[in-house]
Design a protein around this motif. Structure first.
Motif, PDB file in Angstrom:
ATOM      1  N   LYS A 177       0.786  -1.160   0.068  1.00 23.17           N
ATOM      2  CA  LYS A 177       0.099  -0.036   0.057  1.00 23.17           C
ATOM      3  C   LYS A 177       0.742   1.324  -0.100  1.00 23.17           C
ATOM      4  CE  LYS A 177      -4.122  -2.136   2.124  1.00 23.17           C
ATOM      5  NZ  LYS A 177      -5.096  -2.074   3.197  1.00 23.17           N
ATOM      6  N   ARG A 178       2.205   1.182   0.384  1.00 22.40           N
ATOM      7  CA  ARG A 178       2.956   2.515   0.566  1.00 22.40           C
ATOM      8  C   ARG A 178       3.910   2.506  -0.754  1.00 22.40           C
ATOM      9  NH1 ARG A 178       5.278   3.788   6.542  1.00 22.40           N
ATOM     10  NH2 ARG A 178       5.768   5.552   5.186  1.00 22.40           N
ATOM     11  N   PRO A 179       4.082   3.543  -1.322  1.00 27.27           N
ATOM     12  CA  PRO A 179       5.199   3.765  -2.362  1.00 27.27           C
ATOM     13  C   PRO A 179       6.352   3.463  -1.788  1.00 27.27           C
ATOM     14  CG  PRO A 179       3.638   5.670  -1.953  1.00 27.27           C
ATOM     15  CD  PRO A 179       3.406   4.826  -0.620  1.00 27.27           C
ATOM     16  N   ASP A 180       7.244   2.901  -2.796  1.00 24.60           N
ATOM     17  CA  ASP A 180       8.520   2.662  -2.563  1.00 24.60           C
ATOM     18  C   ASP A 180       9.390   3.918  -1.992  1.00 24.60           C
ATOM     19  OD1 ASP A 180       9.043  -0.189  -3.573  1.00 24.60           O
ATOM     20  OD2 ASP A 180       8.296   0.893  -5.610  1.00 24.60           O
ATOM     21  N   PRO A 181      10.478   3.775  -1.204  1.00 20.31           N
ATOM     22  CA  PRO A 181      11.248   4.937  -0.768  1.00 20.31           C
ATOM     23  C   PRO A 181      12.366   5.248  -2.212  1.00 20.31           C
ATOM     24  CG  PRO A 181      12.049   2.868  -0.111  1.00 20.31           C
ATOM     25  CD  PRO A 181      10.734   2.476  -0.336  1.00 20.31           C
ATOM     26  N   PRO A 182      12.598   6.564  -2.192  1.00 21.75           N
ATOM     27  CA  PRO A 182      13.010   7.197  -3.172  1.00 21.75           C
ATOM     28  C   PRO A 182      14.139   6.401  -3.591  1.00 21.75           C
ATOM     29  CG  PRO A 182      12.536   8.988  -1.894  1.00 21.75           C
ATOM     30  CD  PRO A 182      12.187   7.774  -1.299  1.00 21.75           C
ATOM     31  N   PRO A 183      15.179   5.670  -3.047  1.00 21.25           N
ATOM     32  CA  PRO A 183      16.087   5.033  -3.691  1.00 21.25           C
ATOM     33  C   PRO A 183      15.554   3.762  -4.667  1.00 21.25           C
ATOM     34  CG  PRO A 183      16.811   5.545  -1.419  1.00 21.25           C
ATOM     35  CD  PRO A 183      15.416   5.823  -1.718  1.00 21.25           C
ATOM     36  N   VAL A 184      14.518   3.204  -4.162  1.00 21.64           N
ATOM     37  CA  VAL A 184      14.123   2.345  -4.794  1.00 21.64           C
ATOM     38  C   VAL A 184      13.208   2.440  -5.961  1.00 21.64           C
ATOM     39  CG1 VAL A 184      12.205  -0.052  -4.793  1.00 21.64           C
ATOM     40  CG2 VAL A 184      13.860   0.582  -2.754  1.00 21.64           C
TER      41      VAL A 184
END
Length: 223
Positions: A74-81
């Protein structure tokens, strides 16, 4: 128009395999690497309509899933991913479309992650970025901090923004684009919100708005 559609899968570093979809007219003039927003994947009706509409205007698209969406989180990936996914998708487009002019960007979150990746380390082969509703700030709290990294983007940028976008106050996005100067172009879509819906009183419908968006995007990528 003859349209070629191909389902693909590719690896995003150590973050797993994601799926993608390539749509191309018989003789494309450019390719757009099209990332989805935070709340819906590449199969969302808006993503599909934009991809089909661009193909009808001569522009191929490669849309793809971020790892979190592929895995049903449900949560978007963190920026590095997310950045790694952008880079992997761009590499796929380079492999498939070779010397064609290549553009990247996306809807909302997808566009912002693409711009961050470009600012950190230029995406190979990408000659411009196209943002479809750049999410400048959370709803109801106008600010411009999310745009600070754009000063480190050194390719042309097109911002397609609804004038009623709750995630991009009109005065604020105008200020951001003005400050960026010549590399940035703002395409304002009158009376449209963040999802590019318009009110009935505007005298237009969503289909007319979509045609305006597609015409503008395709013309900009053809220059």
């Amino acid at each position: 128009m003859s349209l070629h559609t191909q389902q693909i899968n590719f690896q995003v570093g150590s973050h797993g395999t994601v799926s993608g979809l390539v749509q191309s007219p018989a003789d494309p003039v450019a390719c757009y690497v099209f990332a989805h927003g935070a709340g819906a994947g590449m199969g969302h009706s808006f993503m599909s309509a934009v991809s089909a509409g661009l193909a009808a205007r001569g522009v191929a698209t490669l849309r793809y899933q971020f790892p979190s969406m592929e895995q049903g989180k449900k949560r978007p990936d963190p920026p590095p991913v997310a950045h790694a996914a952008v880079r992997a998708a761009v590499a796929q487009a380079v492999e498939r479309f070779g010397p064609l002019p290549l553009f990247a960007g996306g809807k909302s979150f997808g566009g912002r992650m693409t711009s961050q990746a470009q600012a950190l380390d230029p995406l190979p082969g990408v000659k411009g970025l196209v943002f479809v509703g750049f999410p400048l700030h959370p709803a109801g709290t106008p600010s411009t901090g999310r745009a600070d990294h754009l000063a480190d983007v050194h390719v042309p940028m097109l911002f397609v923004q609804g004038t009623r976008d709750e995630l991009a106050d009109l005065a604020s996005i105008r200020g951001v684009v003005s400050k960026l100067g010549a590399p940035a172009t703002l395409m304002e879509i009158a009376e449209a919100d963040h999802a590019f819906h318009v009110l009935r009183r505007s005298g237009r419908n969503d289909e007319e708005v979509l045609a305006e968006i597609l015409d503008g995007m395709a013309a900009w990528m053809r220059v």
